[in-house]
Design an enzyme around this catalytic site. Structure first.
Site, short mmCIF file in Angstrom:
data_model
loop_
_atom_site.label_atom_id
_atom_site.label_comp_id
_atom_site.label_asym_id
_atom_site.label_seq_id
_atom_site.Cartn_x
_atom_site.Cartn_y
_atom_site.Cartn_z
N GLY A 180 0.81 -1.22 0.00
CA GLY A 180 0.00 0.00 0.00
C GLY A 180 0.83 1.26 0.00
N ASN A 197 1.60 3.39 -2.68
CA ASN A 197 1.46 4.39 -3.75
C ASN A 197 0.69 5.62 -3.30
OD1 ASN A 197 -1.17 3.46 -3.73
ND2 ASN A 197 -1.03 2.41 -5.70
N GLY A 210 -0.62 7.94 0.67
CA GLY A 210 -0.68 8.03 2.12
C GLY A 210 0.64 7.79 2.83
N ILE A 211 0.55 7.22 4.03
CA ILE A 211 1.76 7.02 4.84
C ILE A 211 2.70 5.99 4.21
CG2 ILE A 211 0.73 7.77 7.01
CD1 ILE A 211 0.22 4.93 7.78
N GLY A 212 2.15 5.07 3.44
CA GLY A 212 3.00 4.09 2.77
C GLY A 212 3.93 4.75 1.76
N SER A 232 -4.32 -0.14 14.36
CA SER A 232 -5.04 1.09 14.71
C SER A 232 -5.49 1.01 16.16
CB SER A 232 -6.27 1.27 13.80
OG SER A 232 -7.11 2.29 14.30
N TYR A 240 -13.81 -3.64 11.34
CA TYR A 240 -12.52 -2.96 11.22
C TYR A 240 -11.72 -3.11 12.51
CZ TYR A 240 -9.04 0.69 10.37
OH TYR A 240 -7.85 1.38 10.21
#
Length: 312
Positions: A26, A28, A30-32, A155, A182
């Site tokens: 993941g 591409n 955000g935080i990644g 999270s 979630y």
């Protein structure tokens, strides 16, 4: 809250990563993406493991141009397909013999009910099962490269999971609630971290497995929660959320800081910014890690014809 937290790490403290190979799922956006960028700046070979090839190839080029590091690559990975996970690891192993850092960063959040290609509920499939399978397939490379790191991004919402995970009904649409599901999937990240770390330590392997809550981050992850253009969402983001750069700090600490090895951090839960936290609810249960591990292996054996259980 994260924006009031003490900062125990910064991008400037990331050491030189020459010779290190990292996979970030993941990555591409955000935080990644931030993690991939900052690790590339420090001369790391970074593999962006993402589903969307068109989008990711653009990001690969951007990171290469910004950092001058040409050792930034894309290998396709669809976490909604166990077949894709296996194809990804096969491709990675055909290119590399070692893996020093695995950052299981990708995730989905509070999406409508759906099933993966393998018939597993979307959040559980993406956030836990696929990353479990990915990690265990890459254990030989991680062990060969020791001391190495695994970072599982979770999270703080795991705290809402107070009762049982009810794993047998985890993909039942009649019992689905996007928020509680979630929370369960994020609880699984912590339980998996604890059990994997325990098993590797018993084997005497120097793989440092830890998990982190990045903070409440302004990113694409919240697309199923509320409209990013709404007045309420904009107000919430202004007051309560942190940037993707700040959100990346804790997992970059776990992935790169010499302190992790110096202080022997294994199986720990971290919160912003690079501070040890304490999980609660099911995530802190005594039997939960082993029960989840056994359930996941049983599930994978049902879904994959030639699945081989992990020898740990």
């Amino acid at each position: 809250m994260a924006f009031f937290a003490k900062r125990n790490f910064s991008f400037e403290q990331i050491p030189d990563l020459s010779g290190k190979i990292a996979i970030i799922t993941g990555s591409n956006s955000g935080i990644g993406r931030v993690c991939a960028l900052e690790m590339a700046r420090r001369n790391c070979t970074v593999i962006l493991a993402c589903r969307n090839s068109e989008k990711t190839l653009v990001v690969v080029k951007e990171i290469q141009e910004e950092t001058g590091n040409k050792n930034v690559e894309f290998i396709q990975l669809d976490l909604m397909s166990l077949k894709s996970v296996k194809a990804f690891t096969d491709e990675f192993k055909s290119r590399y013999n070692n893996l020093h850092i695995l950052m299981n960063n990708a995730g989905v959040m509070m999406c409508p009910f759906g099933l993966s290609e393998d018939g597993i509920e979307t959040q559980f499939a993406t956030n836990h099962v696929a990353h479990f399978y990915l990690t265990t397939l890459l254990l030989p490379e991680l062990e060969r490269s020791a001391p190495s790191r695994v970072v599982n991004v979770t999270s703080d919402i795991h705290r809402i999971t107070l009762g049982k995970l009810d794993l047998e009904n985890i993909s039942d649409p009649k019992k689905y609630n996007r928020t509680t599901q979630y929370g369960k999937s994020k609880t699984c990240n912590i339980l998996f971290t604890r059990e994997l770390s325990k098993r590797l330590e018993a084997k005497g392997v120097e793989v440092y497995v830890n998990t982190n809550h990045p903070g409440i981050v302004r990113s694409e992850l919240t697309r199923h929660v509320a409209s990013t253009s709404s007045v309420v969402t904009k107000a919430f983001n202004t007051v309560f959320t942190i940037s993707v750069e700040d959100g990346a700090v804790t997992q970059l600490y776990l992935a790169t800081s010499p302190e992790v090895e110096e202080k022997k951090y294994k199986g720990k839960y971290f919160v912003p910014y690079a501070v040890i936290g304490k999980p609660s609810g099911v995530a802190n249960s005594e039997n939960g890690p082993k029960e989840l591990w056994e359930f996941t292996e049983k599930l994978l054996a049902e879904k994959i014809t030639d699945y081989e259980r992990v020898s740990l």
